[in-house]
Each structure stands twice: as structure tokens, then as C-alpha cells.
Design a protein around this motif. Structure first.
Motif, PDB file in Angstrom:
ATOM      1  N   TRP A 132       0.949   3.647   7.147  1.00 61.34           N
ATOM      2  CA  TRP A 132       2.073   2.920   6.562  1.00 61.34           C
ATOM      3  C   TRP A 132       3.157   2.709   7.632  1.00 61.34           C
ATOM      4  O   TRP A 132       3.784   1.649   7.674  1.00 61.34           O
ATOM      5  CB  TRP A 132       2.671   3.661   5.371  1.00 61.34           C
ATOM      6  CG  TRP A 132       1.759   4.166   4.309  1.00 61.34           C
ATOM      7  CD1 TRP A 132       1.977   5.241   3.483  1.00 61.34           C
ATOM      8  CD2 TRP A 132       0.478   3.644   3.882  1.00 61.34           C
ATOM      9  NE1 TRP A 132       0.952   5.426   2.606  1.00 61.34           N
ATOM     10  CE2 TRP A 132       0.015   4.466   2.816  1.00 61.34           C
ATOM     11  CE3 TRP A 132      -0.318   2.579   4.299  1.00 61.34           C
ATOM     12  CZ2 TRP A 132      -1.201   4.249   2.181  1.00 61.34           C
ATOM     13  CZ3 TRP A 132      -1.544   2.361   3.654  1.00 61.34           C
ATOM     14  CH2 TRP A 132      -1.974   3.177   2.618  1.00 61.34           C
ATOM     15  N   ALA A 156      -8.625   4.925  -0.040  1.00 66.11           N
ATOM     16  CA  ALA A 156      -7.995   4.188  -1.130  1.00 66.11           C
ATOM     17  C   ALA A 156      -8.612   4.570  -2.477  1.00 66.11           C
ATOM     18  O   ALA A 156      -7.908   4.718  -3.488  1.00 66.11           O
ATOM     19  CB  ALA A 156      -8.125   2.688  -0.892  1.00 66.11           C
ATOM     20  N   SER A 190      -1.544   9.701  -0.319  1.00 62.41           N
ATOM     21  CA  SER A 190      -0.697   8.673   0.272  1.00 62.41           C
ATOM     22  C   SER A 190       0.078   9.216   1.465  1.00 62.41           C
ATOM     23  O   SER A 190       0.200   8.538   2.496  1.00 62.41           O
ATOM     24  CB  SER A 190       0.283   8.138  -0.779  1.00 62.41           C
ATOM     25  OG  SER A 190       1.063   7.085  -0.255  1.00 62.41           O
ATOM     26  N   GLU A 191       0.574  10.436   1.341  1.00 60.51           N
ATOM     27  CA  GLU A 191       1.318  11.039   2.450  1.00 60.51           C
ATOM     28  C   GLU A 191       0.416  11.220   3.675  1.00 60.51           C
ATOM     29  O   GLU A 191       0.866  11.064   4.820  1.00 60.51           O
ATOM     30  CB  GLU A 191       1.890  12.385   2.010  1.00 60.51           C
ATOM     31  CG  GLU A 191       3.035  12.245   1.010  1.00 60.51           C
ATOM     32  CD  GLU A 191       3.398  13.556   0.355  1.00 60.51           C
ATOM     33  OE1 GLU A 191       2.806  14.599   0.725  1.00 60.51           O
ATOM     34  OE2 GLU A 191       4.265  13.551  -0.537  1.00 60.51           O
ATOM     35  N   ASP A 230       0.791  -1.235   0.000  1.00 62.73           N
ATOM     36  CA  ASP A 230       0.000   0.000   0.000  1.00 62.73           C
ATOM     37  C   ASP A 230       0.823   1.285   0.000  1.00 62.73           C
ATOM     38  O   ASP A 230       0.442   2.251  -0.676  1.00 62.73           O
ATOM     39  CB  ASP A 230      -0.974  -0.006   1.177  1.00 62.73           C
ATOM     40  CG  ASP A 230      -2.140  -0.957   0.954  1.00 62.73           C
ATOM     41  OD1 ASP A 230      -2.149  -1.665  -0.067  1.00 62.73           O
ATOM     42  OD2 ASP A 230      -3.053  -0.985   1.797  1.00 62.73           O
ATOM     43  N   PRO A 231       1.947   1.366   0.705  1.00 60.69           N
ATOM     44  CA  PRO A 231       2.715   2.611   0.646  1.00 60.69           C
ATOM     45  C   PRO A 231       3.245   2.942  -0.750  1.00 60.69           C
ATOM     46  O   PRO A 231       3.624   4.086  -1.008  1.00 60.69           O
ATOM     47  CB  PRO A 231       3.878   2.345   1.623  1.00 60.69           C
ATOM     48  CG  PRO A 231       3.356   1.325   2.573  1.00 60.69           C
ATOM     49  CD  PRO A 231       2.476   0.438   1.734  1.00 60.69           C
ATOM     50  N   SER A 287      -5.118  -3.680  -3.100  1.00 60.06           N
ATOM     51  CA  SER A 287      -4.951  -2.936  -1.862  1.00 60.06           C
ATOM     52  C   SER A 287      -5.419  -3.660  -0.613  1.00 60.06           C
ATOM     53  O   SER A 287      -6.565  -4.121  -0.532  1.00 60.06           O
ATOM     54  CB  SER A 287      -5.709  -1.603  -1.964  1.00 60.06           C
ATOM     55  OG  SER A 287      -5.698  -0.921  -0.739  1.00 60.06           O
ATOM     56  N   TRP A 296      -4.435  -1.035  -8.401  1.00 57.87           N
ATOM     57  CA  TRP A 296      -3.876  -1.126  -7.054  1.00 57.87           C
ATOM     58  C   TRP A 296      -4.580  -2.282  -6.361  1.00 57.87           C
ATOM     59  O   TRP A 296      -5.789  -2.247  -6.141  1.00 57.87           O
ATOM     60  CB  TRP A 296      -4.095   0.179  -6.304  1.00 57.87           C
ATOM     61  CG  TRP A 296      -3.656   0.166  -4.862  1.00 57.87           C
ATOM     62  CD1 TRP A 296      -2.843  -0.739  -4.247  1.00 57.87           C
ATOM     63  CD2 TRP A 296      -4.018   1.118  -3.857  1.00 57.87           C
ATOM     64  NE1 TRP A 296      -2.666  -0.413  -2.926  1.00 57.87           N
ATOM     65  CE2 TRP A 296      -3.373   0.718  -2.657  1.00 57.87           C
ATOM     66  CE3 TRP A 296      -4.814   2.276  -3.855  1.00 57.87           C
ATOM     67  CZ2 TRP A 296      -3.515   1.433  -1.470  1.00 57.87           C
ATOM     68  CZ3 TRP A 296      -4.950   2.981  -2.670  1.00 57.87           C
ATOM     69  CH2 TRP A 296      -4.304   2.568  -1.498  1.00 57.87           C
ATOM     70  N   ALA A 307       1.440   2.548  -3.578  1.00 66.53           N
ATOM     71  CA  ALA A 307       0.326   2.627  -4.518  1.00 66.53           C
ATOM     72  C   ALA A 307       0.389   3.863  -5.408  1.00 66.53           C
ATOM     73  O   ALA A 307       0.299   3.766  -6.640  1.00 66.53           O
ATOM     74  CB  ALA A 307      -0.997   2.593  -3.765  1.00 66.53           C
ATOM     75  N   ALA A 308       0.509   5.037  -4.818  1.00 63.20           N
ATOM     76  CA  ALA A 308       0.512   6.264  -5.616  1.00 63.20           C
ATOM     77  C   ALA A 308       1.672   6.264  -6.602  1.00 63.20           C
ATOM     78  O   ALA A 308       1.516   6.630  -7.774  1.00 63.20           O
ATOM     79  CB  ALA A 308       0.579   7.490  -4.705  1.00 63.20           C
ATOM     80  N   ASN A 315      -0.295  11.586  -4.509  1.00 61.37           N
ATOM     81  CA  ASN A 315       0.829  11.542  -3.567  1.00 61.37           C
ATOM     82  C   ASN A 315       0.458  12.181  -2.233  1.00 61.37           C
ATOM     83  O   ASN A 315       0.853  11.684  -1.166  1.00 61.37           O
ATOM     84  CB  ASN A 315       2.044  12.243  -4.175  1.00 61.37           C
ATOM     85  CG  ASN A 315       2.718  11.406  -5.250  1.00 61.37           C
ATOM     86  OD1 ASN A 315       2.744  10.180  -5.166  1.00 61.37           O
ATOM     87  ND2 ASN A 315       3.249  12.063  -6.257  1.00 61.37           N
ATOM     88  N   LEU A 319      -7.340   8.059  -3.566  1.00 61.60           N
ATOM     89  CA  LEU A 319      -5.982   7.979  -4.104  1.00 61.60           C
ATOM     90  C   LEU A 319      -5.993   7.382  -5.512  1.00 61.60           C
ATOM     91  O   LEU A 319      -5.360   7.913  -6.435  1.00 61.60           O
ATOM     92  CB  LEU A 319      -5.119   7.129  -3.162  1.00 61.60           C
ATOM     93  CG  LEU A 319      -3.620   7.070  -3.397  1.00 61.60           C
ATOM     94  CD1 LEU A 319      -2.916   6.623  -2.115  1.00 61.60           C
ATOM     95  CD2 LEU A 319      -3.238   6.115  -4.528  1.00 61.60           C
TER      96      LEU A 319
END
Length: 326
Positions: free
Chosen positions: A244, A218, A237-238, A192-193, A208, A206, A195-196, A234, A221
């Protein structure tokens, strides 16, 4: 069908038995959120811990509750004959595709793994997803092996275990895989980290873990990434970086996701199959704090409506991009 977001739900247990009402609720939740597919019996679904009868039941319940969302079913097992039997069960239950990871107690060779996929693919009436998950199988695919397996009949997608951190290196990695597989075979990122980064690098899907319990973030993203809004993806995800970090801190995603689902009341405490005991009290409290701090529970209802309202957006583009099997 092998593009967009594929959500991997838990298979919750209660008293060492599949918790059918809780599982049906998880599947319905994913259906209502608007995910592109649901993968039952992935690693998050604890497939390796379940009997054949339990796995047959899980696939049936997934198909019954998924509505029009296609269900993919994991069929990994130690012996080829067992995999073939599980494939038959999944097809009989209405699975739209099967997902196969090469399991082995003895170390597997490339010829062992190719022979497994060759034997299984030959007997399928539905597409097959190649499941590359070295963290659990301890077998690492080479790019060349991807190409050999992707040329087999019925192979439709490859689930890769993440991409390099550097954006240029990630694009090169995805391009190298695409260069050896047929055009109809899609490439899906997992981990998962990643994915982007993977979607921005050209992955089609993805696969997931987190989407099986928290589909809303999800989906946000995935939709941003597939629409070319890499910066937005991004940032999404951040924002999930605390999750994560928990994956890394607590030895993987399964225990964390189970703790999230238990915190949200989606499954009962102690939902994992023994001997997996889940997180301790302090760790569970940390997971709950992260979920609450990020406001993840409150995102789910709006996301379900948004997913259902996407007839002309990413879901339609995903359908148009679905592979045509030879």
C-alpha cells in the motif's frame, strides 16, 4: 455473484498489441486460485487505452479461460453510443456482468451521469456494476446519485472508492449508502488499503487491484473479513502495508502491479500501454524487494488449492447472498 473477491487483472501488452498468452495465463491463475469473480478491463486492465476490437478480444479471452468463474467486463467510454456498443460486445462474448465508469473530457454533471446509466441499463441483458472511481474519472458520486442510479433496471452492485479510516465512520458510510439503494444491490469496496475496513463495515465485496496479480493474500483477507474475523483481516491488510505504501509513493496502483507481475514473470517487461512507461529501474527494484520480503510469490500455489476446496465456506455463502435482479 457480486459478493466476495473480484480480481482486476492487468491487460498486458507486447509491441503495442495485447499479449494474449500472458493474459490467458493471468486469467487461468485467478480461476485456479478460486476468486469469486474476475473483472476484465477495469482501470487496472487499461480499458481506456484500448480500441473496441482489443476490448472485444480481451473479454473473449477472459471468458474462455475463466472456467466457471464469472467475468465482469468494463465498458466505460467517452460517448454513450460507444458504451452501448461495448456493452453489446461484452454480452456477446459471454460476460456475466458489465462495469461502467462515467468518462468525460468535459466535466460531467449529475444529470449527465444519471442519463448515461439510464440509457445503458435500459439496453442490457446482464447486470451492471456502477464504477465510482474519482481518481481516474474526476467525477465524484453523491450518496443521492447512488440511490437514483441503483433504482434503474439491471443495476446490481456499486463499487465505492474506499471508506473512512475510523471504523465507526466507515460503518456509518456504508449504512448511508445501503439506506438509499434497493436491497438486491450490493456494495463493494475498492482502494485496496481500505478493503479490510470496508468489509468489516458491511461491504459485500472487495473489487481488488492486487488480487488480479496476487490473489492469495487478497483471498485470505476477504475470507477472514466475510467470516467475521475482523482482527485477522486487519492483520492481513497490515502485512500488505508495504505494498500500500508503494501505491502511495509511486502515484497509484497500476504501475506497481505491473512491476509485480513483471517481477514474477507473469507478463513481459514494458507491459503497460504507452505513454505509460511504468516504474524506473530503482523503483522496480524496490517493488521486487517488497514482494520477495513478504514472500508473496510462494503463497500463490497453496492458495489456489485452498480456494478450490471451499465448497461449504465463504464461496457458498456468497452464492446464497447473490442478488436477485428485479
Amino acid at each position: 455473484m457480486f459478493t466476495g473477491l473480484s480480481a482486476f487483472p492487468l491487460t498486458p501488452l507486447v509491441d503495442d498489441t495485447v499479449d494474449e498468452p500472458a493474459y490467458a495465463g493471468l486469467i487461468a491463475r485467478l480461476r485456479d486460485a478460486g476468486v469469486d469473480s474476475i473483472t476484465a478491463l477495469g482501470s487496472t486492465g487499461s480499458y481506456a487505452y484500448l480500441s473496441r476490437e482489443e476490448r472485444r478480444l480481451v473479454v473473449r479471452r477472459a471468458v474462455e479461460n475463466a472456467g466457471s468463474v464469472p467475468v465482469f467486463a468494463g465498458i466505460g467510454a467517452m460517448r454513450t453510443s460507444q458504451v452501448q456498443a461495448l456493452a453489446d460486445d461484452a454480452q456477446d462474448a459471454g460476460a456475466a456482468a458489465v462495469l461502467l465508469a462515467p468518462l468525460g473530457y468535459q466535466a460531467l454533471t449529475e444529470d449527465d451521469v444519471f442519463g448515461l446509466y439510464q440509457d445503458v441499463a435500459a439496453g442490457l441483458s446482464v447486470p451492471l456494476i456502477v464504477y465510482d472511481n474519482p481518481g481516474t474519472t474526476h467525477f465524484a458520486f453523491t450518496t443521492e446519485l447512488y440511490g437514483r442510479i441503483a433504482a434503474l433496471p439491471n443495476v446490481a452492485s456499486i463499487k465505492i472508492p474506499g471508506v473512512p479510516v475510523d471504523a465507526a465512520a466507515a460503518r456509518e458510510r456504508v449504512a448511508a449508502i445501503r439506506a438509499v439503494v434497493p436491497a438486491h444491490v450490493t456494495v463493494g469496496v475498492s482502494g485496496d488499503p481500505f478493503a479490510a475496513r470496508g468489509l468489516d463495515a458491511g461491504c459485500d465485496a472487495w473489487y481488488s487491484v492486487i488480487a488480479g496479480t496476487l490473489p492469495a493474500p487478497a483471498l485470505a483477507l476477504t475470507r477472514a473479513a466475510l467470516a467475521g474475523r475482523a482482527d485477522e483481516a486487519n492483520r492481513a491488510s497490515e502485512r500488505l502495508a508495504p505494498l500500500w505504501d508503494l501505491f502511495a509513493q509511486f502515484g497509484g496502483s497500476l504501475r506497481v502491479v505491473a512491476a509485480v507481475a513483471e517481477h514474477l514473470g507473469l507478463v513481459r517487461p514494458g507491459s503497460l500501454p504507452l505513454p505509460l512507461r511504468g516504474l524506473d529501474e530503482a523503483q522496480r527494484a524496490r517493488v521486487a524487494a517488497v514482494v520477495d520480503e513478504l514472500g508473496l510469490a510462494s503463497q500463490e500455489a497453496p492458495a489456489a488449492a485452498a480456494g478450490a476446496r471451499d465448497p461449504g465456506g465463504d464461496r457458498e455463502r456468497a452464492r446464497r447472498r447473490a442478488p436477485i435482479l428485479p
